[in-house]
Design an enzyme around this catalytic site. Sequence first.
Site, mmCIF file in Angstrom:
data_model
loop_
_atom_site.group_PDB
_atom_site.id
_atom_site.type_symbol
_atom_site.label_atom_id
_atom_site.label_comp_id
_atom_site.label_asym_id
_atom_site.label_seq_id
_atom_site.Cartn_x
_atom_site.Cartn_y
_atom_site.Cartn_z
ATOM 1 N N SER A 8 0.838 -1.197 0.000
ATOM 2 C CA SER A 8 0.000 0.000 0.000
ATOM 3 C C SER A 8 0.871 1.243 0.000
ATOM 4 C CB SER A 8 -0.908 0.009 1.228
ATOM 5 O OG SER A 8 -1.513 1.284 1.335
ATOM 6 N N HIS A 33 -1.233 -1.287 -4.235
ATOM 7 C CA HIS A 33 -2.505 -0.949 -3.591
ATOM 8 C C HIS A 33 -2.581 0.569 -3.389
ATOM 9 C CE1 HIS A 33 -6.063 -1.954 -1.162
ATOM 10 N NE2 HIS A 33 -5.647 -1.027 -0.297
ATOM 11 N N ASP A 35 -4.889 3.642 -1.939
ATOM 12 C CA ASP A 35 -5.988 3.968 -1.021
ATOM 13 C C ASP A 35 -6.504 5.376 -1.261
ATOM 14 O OD1 ASP A 35 -6.212 1.647 0.744
ATOM 15 O OD2 ASP A 35 -4.164 2.143 1.353
ATOM 16 N N MET A 37 -9.136 8.166 0.003
ATOM 17 C CA MET A 37 -9.966 8.527 1.166
ATOM 18 C C MET A 37 -10.526 9.932 0.988
ATOM 19 S SD MET A 37 -7.364 7.257 4.096
ATOM 20 C CE MET A 37 -6.726 5.578 4.120
ATOM 21 N N HIS A 66 -8.496 1.116 -4.017
ATOM 22 C CA HIS A 66 -9.430 0.877 -2.912
ATOM 23 C C HIS A 66 -10.102 2.206 -2.584
ATOM 24 C CE1 HIS A 66 -9.714 -0.197 1.700
ATOM 25 N NE2 HIS A 66 -10.903 -0.078 1.138
ATOM 26 N N MET A 68 -12.289 4.459 -0.535
ATOM 27 C CA MET A 68 -12.946 4.707 0.755
ATOM 28 C C MET A 68 -13.636 6.061 0.634
ATOM 29 S SD MET A 68 -9.860 3.242 3.081
ATOM 30 C CE MET A 68 -8.750 3.313 1.681
ATOM 31 N N MET A 137 -11.704 -5.848 5.473
ATOM 32 C CA MET A 137 -10.911 -4.877 6.243
ATOM 33 C C MET A 137 -10.559 -5.486 7.602
ATOM 34 S SD MET A 137 -10.348 -2.127 4.460
ATOM 35 C CE MET A 137 -9.411 -1.403 5.797
ATOM 36 N N ASP A 175 -6.830 -6.408 4.316
ATOM 37 C CA ASP A 175 -6.199 -5.089 4.305
ATOM 38 C C ASP A 175 -6.193 -4.482 5.703
ATOM 39 O OD1 ASP A 175 -5.276 -2.563 3.678
ATOM 40 O OD2 ASP A 175 -6.988 -1.999 2.438
HETATM 41 C C1 DX5 Z 1 -6.484 1.554 5.592
HETATM 42 C C2 DX5 Z 1 -6.040 1.233 4.196
HETATM 43 C C3 DX5 Z 1 -4.914 0.284 4.113
HETATM 44 C C4 DX5 Z 1 -3.624 0.756 4.731
HETATM 45 C C5 DX5 Z 1 -2.946 -0.460 5.296
HETATM 46 O O1 DX5 Z 1 -7.651 2.265 5.549
HETATM 47 O O2 DX5 Z 1 -7.105 0.700 3.437
HETATM 48 O O3 DX5 Z 1 -4.680 -0.142 2.760
HETATM 49 O O4 DX5 Z 1 -2.762 1.385 3.820
HETATM 50 O O5 DX5 Z 1 -1.847 -0.059 6.017
HETATM 51 P P1 DX5 Z 1 -1.143 -1.015 7.095
HETATM 52 O O6 DX5 Z 1 -0.668 -2.222 6.338
HETATM 53 O O7 DX5 Z 1 -0.036 -0.150 7.592
HETATM 54 O O8 DX5 Z 1 -2.160 -1.360 8.131
HETATM 55 ZN ZN ZN Z 2 -6.632 -0.233 1.416
#
Ligand code: DX5
Ligand code: ZN
Length: 222
Positions: A8, A33, A35, A37, A66, A68, A137, A175
């Site tokens: 990620s 990956h 993310d 947000m 991903h 969010m 998750m 994840d």
């Molecule tokens: C959290 C994300 C993850 C995050 C994971 O909301 O969706 O993808 O980057 O990070 P680690 O592996 O550090 O928990």
């Molecule tokens: Zn993620």
Amino acid sequence: MNHLIAPSILAADFANLQRDIELINNSEADWVHVDIMDGVFVPNISFGFPVVKAVNKHAKKPLDVHLMIVEPDRYLKNFKEAGAAGITVHYEVCPNLHRTIQYIKELGCRAGVALNPHTPVALLEDIIADLDMVLIMSVNPGFGGQRFIEHTYKKLKDIKALSGRHNPGLLIEVDGGVDEKNIAKLVEAGANVLVAGNSVFSAADPAAAIAYLKKPVASPGL
Ligand code: DX5
Ligand code: ZN
């Protein structure tokens, strides 16, 4: 199949993103990956289309995006155009999930649905046959570096059993808080795609950390 590793980039050094993407390119990682947000669905804001495009310019591995964010349908085409190979939306924000999944597939992307820690796996029973991937998750979404939630193992076993009945080729991604200590147990419980942020980018040697996570697990399955 051996499990896939998706580092990620939320945990990468944003001031050296090209360097960290090249690190992933030159590692045993399978996907990148990404993310996204929005500060509404989750209490944090990460980055948007220009950054995804810039990542895609350098990445030699598929972008696993991903989302969010609320109302993801509004932005699916933009993420496809920015370079997404796969798009995962959250169950909790999709009142017309079947339509959203069809739309992702029409765009030519792998279609995934993510479940927050409190969302039961059983809610996917009537959509699972249409999915390419389910993302379980294992932390509450919004931040990297959080503590892994142990109940995740049960959810992985449940989704593995459901996929056995309706969609044996389903990708099952986990994840949050994935590291060298829990990866074998996660694969044994049914995960076949593992996201890792801090356990990769906080390691002294991130490529070696990826190689360690990628090592085959002796007896996968239920
Ligand atoms: C959290 C994300 C993850 C995050 C994971 O909301 O969706 O993808 O980057 O990070 P680690 O592996 O550090 O928990
Ligand atoms: Zn993620």
